[in-house]
Design an enzyme around this catalytic site. Sequence first.
Site, short mmCIF file in Angstrom:
data_model
loop_
_atom_site.label_atom_id
_atom_site.label_comp_id
_atom_site.label_asym_id
_atom_site.label_seq_id
_atom_site.Cartn_x
_atom_site.Cartn_y
_atom_site.Cartn_z
CG HIS A 1 -3.04 3.28 2.01
ND1 HIS A 1 -3.44 2.96 0.74
CD2 HIS A 1 -3.22 2.16 2.76
CE1 HIS A 1 -3.82 1.69 0.71
NE2 HIS A 1 -3.69 1.19 1.93
CB CYS B 1 -0.94 -0.01 1.18
SG CYS B 1 -2.15 -1.35 1.04
CG ASN C 1 -6.37 -0.89 0.58
OD1 ASN C 1 -5.70 -0.32 -0.29
ND2 ASN C 1 -5.83 -1.50 1.61
O1 UT7 Z 1 -3.10 -1.21 3.91
C1 UT7 Z 1 -2.83 -2.47 4.37
C2 UT7 Z 1 -4.01 -3.30 4.04
N1 UT7 Z 1 -4.77 -3.79 5.14
C3 UT7 Z 1 -5.22 -3.06 6.19
O2 UT7 Z 1 -4.93 -1.93 6.39
C4 UT7 Z 1 -6.14 -3.82 7.09
C5 UT7 Z 1 -6.07 -3.31 8.51
N2 UT7 Z 1 -7.03 -4.04 9.32
C6 UT7 Z 1 -8.33 -3.69 9.31
O3 UT7 Z 1 -8.75 -2.76 8.63
C7 UT7 Z 1 -9.24 -4.46 10.23
O4 UT7 Z 1 -8.46 -5.25 11.08
C8 UT7 Z 1 -10.25 -5.36 9.48
C9 UT7 Z 1 -11.24 -4.50 8.75
C10 UT7 Z 1 -9.53 -6.30 8.51
C11 UT7 Z 1 -11.01 -6.22 10.49
O5 UT7 Z 1 -11.64 -5.40 11.45
P1 UT7 Z 1 -11.42 -5.64 13.00
O6 UT7 Z 1 -12.29 -4.71 13.70
O7 UT7 Z 1 -9.96 -5.58 13.29
O8 UT7 Z 1 -11.97 -7.09 13.17
P2 UT7 Z 1 -11.22 -8.37 13.77
O9 UT7 Z 1 -10.30 -8.97 12.75
O10 UT7 Z 1 -10.68 -8.04 15.11
O11 UT7 Z 1 -12.46 -9.33 13.95
C12 UT7 Z 1 -13.53 -8.99 14.83
C13 UT7 Z 1 -14.71 -9.88 14.50
C14 UT7 Z 1 -14.32 -11.35 14.32
O12 UT7 Z 1 -15.35 -12.13 14.84
P3 UT7 Z 1 -15.17 -12.82 16.28
O13 UT7 Z 1 -13.94 -13.68 16.17
O14 UT7 Z 1 -15.00 -11.68 17.23
O15 UT7 Z 1 -16.45 -13.58 16.42
C15 UT7 Z 1 -14.30 -11.50 12.82
O16 UT7 Z 1 -14.57 -12.82 12.41
O17 UT7 Z 1 -15.28 -9.46 13.27
C16 UT7 Z 1 -15.43 -10.58 12.41
N3 UT7 Z 1 -15.38 -10.14 11.04
C17 UT7 Z 1 -16.46 -9.77 10.36
N4 UT7 Z 1 -17.75 -9.69 10.71
C18 UT7 Z 1 -18.62 -9.27 9.78
C19 UT7 Z 1 -14.28 -10.04 10.23
N5 UT7 Z 1 -14.67 -9.61 9.02
C20 UT7 Z 1 -16.01 -9.45 9.07
C21 UT7 Z 1 -16.97 -9.02 8.14
N6 UT7 Z 1 -18.26 -8.94 8.53
N7 UT7 Z 1 -16.64 -8.69 6.88
#
Ligand code: UT7
EC number: 2.3.1.180
Length: 332
Positions: A257, A116, A287
């Site tokens: 970004h 990114c 993104n």
């Molecule tokens: O530029 C580099 C590219 N990448 C990034 O910058 C990504 C940076 N990370 C993020 O933006 C976030 O970490 C994400 C958007 C990927 C995920 O959000 P989060 O708030 O960090 O969620 P998490 O991974 O901590 O997961 C929390 C919960 C989980 O469920 P449980 O285990 O608590 O039951 C996930 O399974 O949210 C769940 N989850 C979703 N729920 C609904 C993960 N993705 C989804 C989804 N819809 N699409």
Amino acid sequence: MTKSIRAKITALGTYVPPRVLTNADLEKMVDTTNEWIMERVGIRERHLVDKGVAASDLAVEAVKNLLASHPFDLQQVDLIVVGTVTPDMMYPSTACLVQHKLGIVNTWGFDVSAGCSGFLFALNTGVKFVESGQYKKVLVIGSDVNSSMTDFTDRAVCIIFGDGAGAVLLEPAEDGEDGVIDHVAQIEGMGGQYLYMPGGGSLNPASHETVEQKMHYIHQDGRNVFKYAVKKMAEMTERILEKNKLTGKDVDCFIAHQANLRIITATADRLGMPMEKVIINIDRYGNTTAGTIPIAMRTAIEEGKLKKGDLVLLAAVGAGFTSGATLLRWAL
Ligand code: UT7
């Protein structure tokens, strides 16, 4: 004493493919909701290519749009630097493919792989060639077809990414013009384990097994990438401002970004920057990796938030980990 040369951005062109994938579409594909995506990431829709459209195609369209707003003879281009992690193929480089498709005869070029941070790293590279006095016209392009490596059954990944490209032209600044003022950049390879695409390279050449194990897709530990991005974007922006004896208040336009709305707002808060100076278009494009910063430059212009003479702060954090910030005076 030799006079120092500065580089400035003299033209901008962007392109996103026409097909739109909305959160409502994703709700039908994976277990997610529009509310979750809007609240946790800030994306409403993203643009995706149709089959057969590659990073070089988006790059070429971005350059054509640049030319439409700033006509010049492409044969004068000395150097093409393309930031991408989704090259059309392992080789030839996307720069070679773009050069050929645009019919530029006598030029140099190469790709920069920085996730990114790809556009920023490509920009900083191009700037150095202008500052050295060696080149007078450098095309810097960020182009990514993230859908080519997205697992559309992985809800934590497929909601985030979109496809898109942007291109800028770098030329020497006039005497007394600021142009691109400074940059800071860093790599921290320990972050490789949190965001990577393991298949298809020399470690895991493509095979039935790599495909069965989904190694040709983005593998992301979102939480760790998020934590690093929040910390590092603040650190890099503060570093470049301090280095130039500036504060967030001096900046007219902050273009970060677009990976997660919460990363951008956390950085803006830390810098004490009001949200009207912060460019947000993640809701419309998601993104697009190396495409986000030039596409956000276009949004900033369209929204009247970026004018000639404005002090602009660019920042990115990406796979690698890679990170950087660039300070420039807008010259268009
Ligand atoms: O530029 C580099 C590219 N990448 C990034 O910058 C990504 C940076 N990370 C993020 O933006 C976030 O970490 C994400 C958007 C990927 C995920 O959000 P989060 O708030 O960090 O969620 P998490 O991974 O901590 O997961 C929390 C919960 C989980 O469920 P449980 O285990 O608590 O039951 C996930 O399974 O949210 C769940 N989850 C979703 N729920 C609904 C993960 N993705 C989804 C989804 N819809 N699409």
